[in-house]
Write a protein that holds these residues in place. Sequence first.
Motif, PDB file in Angstrom:
ATOM      1  N   MET A   1      64.747  -9.027  15.204  1.00 56.08           N
ATOM      2  CA  MET A   1      64.745  -8.470  13.754  1.00 56.08           C
ATOM      3  C   MET A   1      63.571  -7.607  13.590  1.00 56.08           C
ATOM      4  N   ASN A   2      63.778  -6.350  12.907  1.00 53.57           N
ATOM      5  CA  ASN A   2      62.745  -5.400  12.795  1.00 53.57           C
ATOM      6  C   ASN A   2      61.883  -5.475  11.406  1.00 53.57           C
ATOM      7  N   PRO A   3      60.726  -5.245  11.375  1.00 53.86           N
ATOM      8  CA  PRO A   3      60.211  -5.367  10.242  1.00 53.86           C
ATOM      9  C   PRO A   3      60.681  -5.111   8.925  1.00 53.86           C
ATOM     10  N   GLY A   4      61.531  -3.962   8.719  1.00 55.40           N
ATOM     11  CA  GLY A   4      62.141  -3.827   7.562  1.00 55.40           C
ATOM     12  C   GLY A   4      63.147  -4.624   7.247  1.00 55.40           C
ATOM     13  N   TYR A   5      63.993  -5.498   8.177  1.00 53.48           N
ATOM     14  CA  TYR A   5      64.908  -6.360   7.835  1.00 53.48           C
ATOM     15  C   TYR A   5      64.118  -7.602   7.480  1.00 53.48           C
ATOM     16  N   LEU A   6      63.157  -7.994   8.115  1.00 51.02           N
ATOM     17  CA  LEU A   6      62.592  -9.192   7.721  1.00 51.02           C
ATOM     18  C   LEU A   6      61.806  -9.091   6.167  1.00 51.02           C
ATOM     19  N   TRP A   7      61.322  -7.730   5.864  1.00 48.46           N
ATOM     20  CA  TRP A   7      60.808  -7.709   4.396  1.00 48.46           C
ATOM     21  C   TRP A   7      62.009  -7.825   3.410  1.00 48.46           C
ATOM     22  N   SER A   8      63.215  -7.073   3.950  1.00 55.23           N
ATOM     23  CA  SER A   8      64.375  -7.241   2.800  1.00 55.23           C
ATOM     24  C   SER A   8      64.701  -8.565   2.761  1.00 55.23           C
ATOM     25  N   LEU A   9      64.819  -9.539   3.935  1.00 55.15           N
ATOM     26  CA  LEU A   9      65.094 -10.662   3.719  1.00 55.15           C
ATOM     27  C   LEU A   9      64.279 -11.724   3.028  1.00 55.15           C
ATOM     28  N   ALA A  10      62.833 -11.445   3.012  1.00 55.54           N
ATOM     29  CA  ALA A  10      61.991 -12.197   2.261  1.00 55.54           C
ATOM     30  C   ALA A  10      62.218 -11.934   0.763  1.00 55.54           C
ATOM     31  N   ALA A  11      62.583 -10.576   0.459  1.00 56.85           N
ATOM     32  CA  ALA A  11      62.650 -10.020  -0.900  1.00 56.85           C
ATOM     33  C   ALA A  11      63.636 -10.549  -1.423  1.00 56.85           C
ATOM     34  N   LEU A  12      64.889 -10.724  -0.647  1.00 61.29           N
ATOM     35  CA  LEU A  12      66.192 -11.349  -1.191  1.00 61.29           C
ATOM     36  C   LEU A  12      65.924 -12.937  -1.235  1.00 61.29           C
ATOM     37  N   SER A  13      65.307 -13.721  -0.545  1.00 59.23           N
ATOM     38  CA  SER A  13      65.073 -14.993  -0.519  1.00 59.23           C
ATOM     39  C   SER A  13      64.155 -15.217  -1.898  1.00 59.23           C
ATOM     40  N   TRP A 194      72.062 -14.594   8.516  1.00 54.69           N
ATOM     41  CA  TRP A 194      70.786 -14.989   8.056  1.00 54.69           C
ATOM     42  C   TRP A 194      70.345 -14.715   6.660  1.00 54.69           C
ATOM     43  N   GLN A 195      71.108 -13.647   5.925  1.00 56.62           N
ATOM     44  CA  GLN A 195      70.875 -13.396   4.586  1.00 56.62           C
ATOM     45  C   GLN A 195      71.603 -14.650   3.665  1.00 56.62           C
ATOM     46  N   TRP A 196      73.008 -15.325   4.119  1.00 55.90           N
ATOM     47  CA  TRP A 196      73.377 -16.263   3.346  1.00 55.90           C
ATOM     48  C   TRP A 196      72.482 -17.564   3.556  1.00 55.90           C
ATOM     49  N   LEU A 197      72.016 -17.970   4.801  1.00 51.65           N
ATOM     50  CA  LEU A 197      71.344 -18.980   5.071  1.00 51.65           C
ATOM     51  C   LEU A 197      69.976 -18.883   4.162  1.00 51.65           C
ATOM     52  N   CYS A 199      69.132 -17.085   1.586  1.00 51.96           N
ATOM     53  CA  CYS A 199      69.521 -17.376  -0.016  1.00 51.96           C
ATOM     54  C   CYS A 199      69.794 -18.745  -0.359  1.00 51.96           C
ATOM     55  N   GLY A 200      70.628 -19.587   0.483  1.00 50.00           N
ATOM     56  CA  GLY A 200      70.982 -20.915   0.370  1.00 50.00           C
ATOM     57  C   GLY A 200      69.820 -21.865   0.175  1.00 50.00           C
ATOM     58  N   ALA A 201      69.082 -21.577   1.333  1.00 50.51           N
ATOM     59  CA  ALA A 201      67.825 -22.564   1.236  1.00 50.51           C
ATOM     60  C   ALA A 201      66.723 -21.996  -0.007  1.00 50.51           C
ATOM     61  N   ALA A 202      66.878 -21.079  -0.208  1.00 48.01           N
ATOM     62  CA  ALA A 202      65.954 -20.570  -1.519  1.00 48.01           C
ATOM     63  C   ALA A 202      66.447 -21.220  -2.668  1.00 48.01           C
ATOM     64  N   LEU A 203      67.748 -21.128  -2.652  1.00 50.76           N
ATOM     65  CA  LEU A 203      68.122 -21.575  -4.120  1.00 50.76           C
ATOM     66  C   LEU A 203      68.215 -23.361  -4.100  1.00 50.76           C
ATOM     67  N   VAL A 204      68.389 -23.827  -3.222  1.00 54.32           N
ATOM     68  CA  VAL A 204      67.981 -25.326  -3.187  1.00 54.32           C
ATOM     69  C   VAL A 204      66.604 -25.540  -3.240  1.00 54.32           C
ATOM     70  N   SER A 205      65.490 -24.988  -2.689  1.00 56.70           N
ATOM     71  CA  SER A 205      64.207 -25.039  -2.914  1.00 56.70           C
ATOM     72  C   SER A 205      63.883 -24.942  -4.257  1.00 56.70           C
ATOM     73  N   GLY A 206      64.500 -23.683  -4.930  1.00 57.44           N
ATOM     74  CA  GLY A 206      64.151 -23.462  -6.274  1.00 57.44           C
ATOM     75  C   GLY A 206      64.434 -24.547  -7.133  1.00 57.44           C
ATOM     76  N   ILE A 207      65.445 -25.122  -6.997  1.00 56.84           N
ATOM     77  CA  ILE A 207      66.086 -25.961  -8.173  1.00 56.84           C
ATOM     78  C   ILE A 207      65.316 -27.302  -7.891  1.00 56.84           C
ATOM     79  N   VAL A 208      64.884 -27.662  -6.535  1.00 59.64           N
ATOM     80  CA  VAL A 208      63.863 -28.775  -6.306  1.00 59.64           C
ATOM     81  C   VAL A 208      62.503 -28.604  -7.121  1.00 59.64           C
ATOM     82  N   LEU A 209      62.042 -27.419  -7.071  1.00 60.25           N
ATOM     83  CA  LEU A 209      60.780 -26.895  -7.486  1.00 60.25           C
ATOM     84  C   LEU A 209      61.013 -27.316  -9.246  1.00 60.25           C
ATOM     85  N   GLY A 210      62.178 -26.528  -9.515  1.00 59.87           N
ATOM     86  CA  GLY A 210      62.478 -26.574 -11.120  1.00 59.87           C
ATOM     87  C   GLY A 210      62.424 -27.965 -11.539  1.00 59.87           C
ATOM     88  N   ASN A 211      63.104 -29.013 -10.829  1.00 59.26           N
ATOM     89  CA  ASN A 211      63.187 -30.514 -11.261  1.00 59.26           C
ATOM     90  C   ASN A 211      61.729 -31.025 -11.430  1.00 59.26           C
TER      91      ASN A 211
END
Length: 246
Positions: A1-13, A194-197, A199-211
């Motif tokens: 994975m190139n750095p640009g893609y990783l930054w995009s993935l991090a921003a998306l998550s 990778w983007q689906w995974l 985002c899915g992990a970020a969504l679940v983690s965000g709800i847990v933190l919100g709880n």
Amino acid sequence: MNPGYLWSLAALSGATFLGASTQRISGVGFALVASPFLVMILGPFNGVIVVNVFGTLTALLVFAQVFRQVEYRRVLAMMIPAVAAVIPGAWVAANVPSNVLSILIGTMVILALAASLTVREASFLQGRFGAAAAGLISGFMNVTAGVGGPAVTAYALATRWKHVAFATSIQLYFACVGLASLAAKHSLPALDAWQWLSCGAALVSGIVLGNLLGPRIPARVSRAAVIVLAFLGAIMLLLKGVIALT
């Protein structure tokens, strides 16, 4: 994975995580916070579809936890007009040029947020007419901009809907309107595995933190934080669209 893609993935998550956690805390955070940033990362059409998908999933997961507390009659009064407004909104989302749509989305978010802060005593947003008007505006904005929260927030403020009851009840509304928006577009986000995974992990983690944080954060503080973040994101998106257009 190139750095640009990783930054995009991090921003998306990051946008997905922040949206999910704030929605669990305040009731309306996902689209308000995540939409401007996801549109900047993925473009207006694909970004809004991502907001619709993960906003709907967030609402469904939260609804599964709070369904016994939902005020179904008040939700239905807004939901039916909102679903009707999805059809013209889907046409606008598919046919307006991307730069113009970026400006339109940024402007709609800013205006809707400003309205939600100034309509506490607005009589036109009360009663059945107010519920229908809020639903129509929210449904149109949900499918075009991925942001249906400001209009229903304005209705909640005008009708003095208690924040805890609103935050739980509105999850069913967002889930159904989100599903209607996706059905009207006949499309899913163009994301790789990778983007689906992520985002899915970020969504679940965000709800847990919100709880965990939700009971500890006052309603005024959580709502103010959502509005500030949404304003910043909308201004950035609006500027991006203006620069690209000129």
